[in-house]
Design a protein around this motif. Structure first.
Motif, short mmCIF file in Angstrom:
data_model
loop_
_atom_site.label_atom_id
_atom_site.label_comp_id
_atom_site.label_asym_id
_atom_site.label_seq_id
_atom_site.Cartn_x
_atom_site.Cartn_y
_atom_site.Cartn_z
N LYS A 51 -19.83 -56.78 24.97
CA LYS A 51 -18.68 -56.48 24.10
C LYS A 51 -18.00 -55.23 24.65
O LYS A 51 -18.64 -54.34 25.21
CB LYS A 51 -19.14 -56.19 22.67
N VAL A 52 -16.69 -55.17 24.49
CA VAL A 52 -15.92 -54.05 25.03
C VAL A 52 -14.90 -53.59 24.01
O VAL A 52 -14.36 -54.39 23.25
CB VAL A 52 -15.26 -54.47 26.37
N ARG A 53 -14.66 -52.30 23.98
CA ARG A 53 -13.61 -51.71 23.14
C ARG A 53 -12.91 -50.64 23.95
O ARG A 53 -13.46 -50.09 24.90
CB ARG A 53 -14.18 -51.13 21.85
N VAL A 54 -11.68 -50.34 23.57
CA VAL A 54 -10.90 -49.31 24.26
C VAL A 54 -11.26 -47.96 23.67
O VAL A 54 -11.38 -47.82 22.45
CB VAL A 54 -9.39 -49.58 24.12
N LEU A 55 -11.45 -46.98 24.53
CA LEU A 55 -11.66 -45.61 24.06
C LEU A 55 -10.31 -45.04 23.64
O LEU A 55 -9.39 -44.93 24.46
CB LEU A 55 -12.29 -44.76 25.17
#
Length: 104
Positions: A51-55
């Motif tokens: 899973k990936v999210r933007v900082l």
């Protein structure tokens, strides 16, 4: 450090990448190795999915077992060409009711 079991090669530049799922449910390629200059926070969930999210300014720190990564599109040396948008989006050929027939 993440394991190498889900690393694949980019079709264009042959770099090592991983496919991740964004918070919106879309697939995104990220560089396989952690990068302190990257703007993505990656983690593997309980099902083994990356899973990936933007900082962002609100959440600019890594949380828990996340690692920092770079989106692959930012570093790919041979990206795929993107389809050109239509000059008339949403337009279809006009067909009058009853005027269309099966070809003979």
């Amino acid at each position: 450090m993440p394991s190498d079991h889900n690393v694949v090669l980019c079709d264009g530049c042959r770099a090592r990448i991983r496919w991740a799922i964004t918070v919106n449910g879309r697939r995104q390629a990220v560089n396989a190795d952690p990068d302190p200059k990257g703007n993505l926070a990656c983690r593997t969930d309980h099902t083994g999915t990356l899973k990936v999210r933007v900082l962002t300014a609100e959440r600019d720190r890594l949380e828990g077992d996340e690692w920092q990564a770079m989106p692959h599109i930012a570093t790919c040396t041979s990206p795929r060409p993107r389809p050109r948008p239509s000059s008339r989006p949403g337009r279809r050929a006009a067909v009058r009711p009853g005027s269309w027939r099966w070809p003979r």
